[in-house]
Design an enzyme around this catalytic site. Structure first.
Site, PDB file in Angstrom:
ATOM      1  CB  ALA A  65      -7.253   8.422   0.301  1.00 45.31           C
ATOM      2  N   GLY A 110      -3.754   4.938   2.545  1.00 45.96           N
ATOM      3  CA  GLY A 110      -4.863   4.000   2.695  1.00 45.96           C
ATOM      4  C   GLY A 110      -4.530   2.600   2.197  1.00 45.96           C
ATOM      5  CD  GLU A 113      -4.750   4.336   6.765  1.00 49.75           C
ATOM      6  OE1 GLU A 113      -4.778   5.013   7.786  1.00 49.75           O
ATOM      7  OE2 GLU A 113      -5.328   4.685   5.722  1.00 49.75           O
ATOM      8  CD  GLU A 133      -1.703   8.707   5.226  1.00 53.11           C
ATOM      9  OE1 GLU A 133      -0.519   8.568   5.618  1.00 53.11           O
ATOM     10  OE2 GLU A 133      -2.469   7.749   5.006  1.00 53.11           O
TER      11      GLU A 133
END
Ligand code: CAA
Length: 259
Positions: A65, A110, A113, A133
């Site tokens: 992200a 992300g 993911e 993260e």
């Protein structure tokens, strides 16, 4: 389709979704996610697309992200970003067609993911995976704490999630995070070879296998077995089932029509 952060193309049964924000290593923000949603929607609607390939560039699949944008936001932005990420990722994971992530370079946060939402993960030898993260005072917000342990098991997932370690493609293959590691220059060729194998398989049976696994994993074994039985019996009504059984008995290769 007018997309800024995704290059979308299709042909020969394959839908190609390529992230295109190279200056930020394809970092995800709401605009990128909305473009991804449109491209996935296009793959869903277009019957000519039978297999979907998701890729980045040689340096990055997706580096996570967008940290700069997250740094400016508050709890409302966090909800907005994660609502959107979860919606788009579910759409990708639920696509009733096989999906392949072709991963070169960074697949972090992300990015890892998004790769987890695909059915196959083929990695170039320079790929780097991780859920970093924790180093930002966060946890994954796009399904990492749920999809990662379901794919690779609690032990290896705990290490990646608690320590934020980044691992190379060889280790990712060893722990089951990727299906195959190939030299970078071979990535496109190998991914196309897998797509072409999938294109020769009976489409409705592939769809049924995906549905049975995905629904079954979210329910009890008893209900999962029922889902499998229903789909197995449904496939008895298809032309492809007749062709598959006849071809075996006639000692020839089946030619499936997706009906
Ligand atoms: N967000 C925003 N920008 C990013 C980014 C990210 N996740 N990753 C890289 N970039 C940007 C860099 O800031 C840099 O931009 P500028 O040139 O404008 O400074 C550009 O991309 C190139 O990156 P680097 O110069 O850092 O490249 P590098 O080769 O030296 O390092 C890297 C590559 C190791 C991937 C490093 O960029 C990095 O650590 N990125 C962050 C990885 C990360 O922590 N991802 C998780 C994000 S949180 C998340 O994803 C939450 C969630 O689940 C929803």
């Amino acid at each position: 389709m007018d997309l800024k952060y995704i290059n979308f193309s299709s042909g020969d049964g394959i839908g190609w979704i390529q992230f295109n924000r190279p200056e930020k290593l394809n970092a995800l923000n709401p605009d990128v996610l909305r473009d991804l949603e449109s491209a996935v929607g296009r793959c869903e609607e277009d019957d000519a697309v039978r297999v979907v390939i998701v890729k980045g560039n040689e340096k990055a699949f997706i580096a996570g992200a967008d940290i700069g944008e997250m740094a400016k936001g508050d709890i409302n932005l966090a909800y907005e970003l994660t609502d959107l990420a979860l919606r788009v990722q579910e759409k990708l994971a639920d696509l009733p067609k096989p999906t392949i992530a072709a991963i070169a370079g960074y697949a972090l946060g992300g990015g890892c993911e998004i790769a987890l939402c695909c059915d196959f993960r083929i990695a170039a030898d320079n790929a780097v995976f991780g859920q970093p993260e924790i180093a930002l005072g966060l946890i994954p917000g796009g399904g990492g704490t749920q999809r990662l342990p379901r794919l690779i098991g609690l032990g290896p997932a705990t290490r990646l999630l608690f320590l934020g370690d980044q691992i190379g493609s060889a280790e990712a293959e060893q722990i089951g995070l990727v299906d195959m590691v190939v030299p970078m220059e071979d990535l496109e060729h190998q991914v196309k070879a897998l797509a072409s194998k999938l294109l020769q398989r009976p489409f409705l049976a592939l769809r049924a296998a995906k549905t049975a696994m995905r629904k079954g994993l979210n329910t009890s074994l008893k209900e999962g077995l029922q889902i499998e039985q229903d789909l197995f019996c449904m496939l008895f009504g298809t032309e492809d089932r007749k062709e598959g059984l006849s071809a075996f008995l006639e000692k020839r290769r089946p030619i499936f029509q997706g009906r």
